[in-house]
Design a protein around this motif. Structure first.
Motif, PDB file in Angstrom:
ATOM      1  N   PRO A  28     120.486 125.697  75.517  1.00  0.00           N
ATOM      2  CA  PRO A  28     119.712 125.340  76.339  1.00  0.00           C
ATOM      3  C   PRO A  28     119.265 126.831  77.295  1.00  0.00           C
ATOM      4  N   ASP A  59     114.059 126.141  81.943  1.00  0.00           N
ATOM      5  CA  ASP A  59     113.931 124.839  81.300  1.00  0.00           C
ATOM      6  C   ASP A  59     113.421 124.880  79.983  1.00  0.00           C
ATOM      7  N   ALA A  60     113.988 125.646  79.031  1.00  0.00           N
ATOM      8  CA  ALA A  60     113.595 125.372  77.688  1.00  0.00           C
ATOM      9  C   ALA A  60     114.899 125.254  76.935  1.00  0.00           C
ATOM     10  N   VAL A  61     114.776 124.936  75.743  1.00  0.00           N
ATOM     11  CA  VAL A  61     115.894 124.817  74.795  1.00  0.00           C
ATOM     12  C   VAL A  61     115.410 125.214  73.370  1.00  0.00           C
ATOM     13  N   PHE A  77     111.603 124.316  72.559  1.00  0.00           N
ATOM     14  CA  PHE A  77     110.990 123.433  73.595  1.00  0.00           C
ATOM     15  C   PHE A  77     110.659 124.073  74.677  1.00  0.00           C
ATOM     16  N   VAL A  78     109.520 124.177  75.377  1.00  0.00           N
ATOM     17  CA  VAL A  78     109.326 124.992  76.641  1.00  0.00           C
ATOM     18  C   VAL A  78     108.468 124.217  77.418  1.00  0.00           C
ATOM     19  N   GLN A  79     108.245 124.601  78.524  1.00  0.00           N
ATOM     20  CA  GLN A  79     107.300 124.129  79.635  1.00  0.00           C
ATOM     21  C   GLN A  79     105.745 124.524  78.985  1.00  0.00           C
ATOM     22  N   THR A  95     103.547 126.389  74.415  1.00  0.00           N
ATOM     23  CA  THR A  95     103.970 126.377  73.074  1.00  0.00           C
ATOM     24  C   THR A  95     103.433 127.246  72.147  1.00  0.00           C
ATOM     25  N   LEU A 110     108.790 120.512  76.431  1.00  0.00           N
ATOM     26  CA  LEU A 110     110.185 120.349  77.003  1.00  0.00           C
ATOM     27  C   LEU A 110     110.116 118.690  77.018  1.00  0.00           C
ATOM     28  N   ASP A 111     109.252 118.044  77.516  1.00  0.00           N
ATOM     29  CA  ASP A 111     109.626 116.553  77.764  1.00  0.00           C
ATOM     30  C   ASP A 111     109.418 115.939  76.250  1.00  0.00           C
ATOM     31  N   LEU A 113     111.682 116.812  74.005  1.00  0.00           N
ATOM     32  CA  LEU A 113     112.916 116.939  73.451  1.00  0.00           C
ATOM     33  C   LEU A 113     113.830 115.853  73.188  1.00  0.00           C
TER      34      LEU A 113
END
Length: 441
Positions: A28, A59-61, A77-79, A95, A110-111, A113
Motif C-alpha cells: 500500500p 491511497d494507492a495499492v 489501484f489508484v484514485q 488509471t 481504488l474502490d 480493490l
C-alpha cells in the motif's frame, strides 16, 4: 518529479519479484494524515511503495504478482481522474497515467480493490503483506485469504500463509544503486550549502528560528521538497537535548550553536548533517577542547568506513576516542576499557554513532545478521555522528567526577553522510566544513 525514469522502478520490481518466488505482494501507499480539523499534513509517500513504483499519490495499492502471466504481474489501484476533486486537491494521474507513465501492466480505480483482490491473489503460494500498518487494506487481504481457505476443500489451492515483504525490500534498499547515490549527492550538496550559509549569517542576538528559516529557504530555493526531518537549531544548553526542535531561543554571545538539518529531494532522498560552531565566531578554551575531541573521534570513525567493515566498528572507533579524550580532560576517570565496559560515559555520550541513510533519514536495513554485525558493502550509505553533551540532566555514574560548571551547557555533535565505495568511502557532505579553523571567524 525531477528526472523520473520508470525503468529504474521496473528493474527494482523485477528484482523484488524474482526473490518473492511464487508469493503475491500487496504494497500500500501512504494515506493523507489529518493535521487538525479538516486540514492535512503535507503528503509524504510510503518509502517501500515509492521505491517500487515511483508513484507519488496517496491511497494507492500496488500488487506484485510473479505467479501471474506476463502482462498481469504489476497492477496498480489508484484514485481515478476526477476534475471536481482535482479542483480542490490537485492533479491525479488516474488509471491511464498509472499504465502510461508508471508502467503498470493493469490499473484500476481504488474502490475496486476489494472486489478484484481475491482474483489477483488466487494461485499464489503465499501473500506478502506488512501487517499492522494499513488497516483498511489489511482487512481486504485477510478477507481474500480467508475465502481461499474456506474453499480449499473444493479447490485444493490456497496461499500457505502471510509473509513479510520487508526483509526482501529492505535488503534491496540497503545497497544504493548509482542513480540513488547521485540523488543522495545532490541532497547532501544542498544540505552542505545550507550549513555553510547558516554559519556565515549567525550572530549573537539572532534567534534560533532565524537560522532555521534561512536554511530551509535555501532547501526550497534549490529545488528540494523541504527539510528531511524537524531541523534542530540548538544554541547553548539546548544542544544537550538530542532532539530539540523548539528552535525559539535567542543565540547568546559565548555559546555554541548545534545545527542538525538536511533537505529532502522531490524523490525523497535525504541529507543529514550536523555541525557545531561558536555563535560569536570564537571558541572558549573548554569548547575548543571538547570540539577537538569530537572532531578527532568523527574523523577516525569516518576513516574506518570501507567494504568488510561494520557500523559497529565505526561506533567503537568513535567511542574509544571520545572516552580517551574525556579522561584526558578529567571529565572521566579510570581505565578506558573499564569505562566503556561499564557504560560510565553515557551521561556524556548516550547515542550510537550513526544510521543508514536513503529514502528514509533513518533508513532500512539490518545492522546485525544474527550474532554478527552486518558487513559494509559498496553502495551502503551511513551517517557518522559522534557527540558530547555536558549537562545536569543525567546523573553522574558512581565513581566518576562531578562536572565542573565551566563545562556545563556545552553540546557538540559532528555528522557526515558517508557512502561505502569499492575501495573505501566517499564523504557526501564534505562541502560542509568542520575543522576548528573553519568554525571560527
Amino acid at each position: 518529479m525531477n528526472g523520473f525514469d520508470s525503468g529504474i522502478h521496473a528493474r527494482r520490481r523485477a528484482l523484488f519479484m524474482e526473490q518473492l518466488g511464487a508469493a503475491a505482494a500487496v504494497i500500500p501507499a501512504a494515506a493523507l494524515a489529518t493535521h487538525h480539523a479538516d486540514c492535512e499534513w503535507p503528503f509524504r509517500q510510503e518509502s517501500d511503495f515509492f521505491y517500487l513504483t515511483g508513484f507519488d499519490e496517496p491511497d494507492a495499492v500496488a500488487l506484485l504478482l510473479p505467479h501471474r502471466p506476463e502482462g498481469e504481474r504489476y497492477v496498480l489501484f489508484v484514485q481515478p481522474k476526477d476534475p471536481a476533486a482535482e479542483v480542490w486537491t490537485g492533479f491525479r494521474w488516474g488509471t491511464e497515467g498509472a499504465v502510461e507513465r508508471y508502467g503498470a501492466d493493469l490499473a484500476h480505480p481504488l474502490d475496486q480493490l476489494s472486489e478484484k483482490l481475491p482474483e489477483y491473489l488466487a494461485g499464489a503460494e503465499a501473500i506478502a503483506f506488512r501487517v499492522g500498518r494499513h488497516t483498511s487494506v489489511e482487512s481486504m487481504v485477510l478477507s481474500a485469504w480467508g475465502r481461499q481457505l474456506d474453499t480449499y476443500a473444493r479447490t485444493g489451492t490456497a496461499a500457505l500463509g502471510l509473509v513479510a515483504p520487508t526483509p526482501i525490500l529492505h535488503r534491496l534498499r540497503l545497497r544504493k544503486e548509482p542513480h540513488e547515490l547521485e540523488r543522495l549527492r545532490e541532497a547532501c550538496r544542498i544540505s552542505s550549502e545550507a550549513h555553510e550559509l547558516a554559519r556565515s549569517i549567525t550572530r549573537p542576538g539572532m534567534n534560533e528560528a532565524e537560522v532555521q528559516a534561512a536554511m530551509e529557504a535555501h532547501f526550497r530555493s534549490n529545488g528540494a521538497r523541504g527539510p528531511a526531518y524537524g531541523s534542530i537549531v540548538a544554541g547553548g544548553d539546548n544542544a544537550c537535548v538530542l532532539h530539540y526542535t523548539a528552535n525559539t531561543a535567542p543565540l547568546q554571545d559565548g555559546d555554541l550553536l548545534l545545527i542538525d538539518a538536511g533537505c529532502s529531494l522531490e524523490d525523497y532522498y535525504n541529507g543529514d548533517i550536523t555541525r557545531t560552531f561558536p555563535v560569536n565566531g570564537r571558541f572558549t578554551a573548554e569548547q575548543r577542547e571538547l570540539y577537538s575531541v569530537v572532531l578527532e573521534a568523527q574523523e577516525a570513525a569516518v576513516a574506518v568506513v570501507a567494504p568488510g567493515g561494520t557500523a559497529e566498528a565505526v561506533h567503537d572507533t568513535a567511542l574509544r576516542i571520545l572516552v580517551e579524550g574525556l579522561v584526558d580532560l578529567g571529565l572521566l576517570i579510570g581505565d578506558v576499557n573499564g569505562i566503556i565496559e561499564r557504560g560510565d560515559y553515557r551521561h556524556l555520550y548516550m547515542h550510537r554513532t550513526g544510521h543508514w541513510l536513503g529514502l528514509d533519514v533513518h533508513d532500512v536495513g539490518a545492522y546485525r545478521l544474527g550474532e554478527q554485525p552486518a558487513p559494509l558493502e559498496p553502495g551502503m550509505v551511513l551517517t557518522v555522528e559522534p557527540g558530547l553533551y555536558v549537562s545536569d540532566r543525567l546523573s553522574v555514574p558512581e565513581g566518576q567526577p562531578e562536572i565542573d560548571d565551566r563545562w556545563k551547557g556545552i553540546g557538540i555533535r559532528i555528522e557526515d553522510d558517508v557512502a561505502v565505495t569499492e575501495t573505501g568511502h566517499e564523504v557526501l557532505t564534505a562541502g560542509a566544513l568542520k575543522s576548528v579553523a573553519a568554525m571560527e571567524r
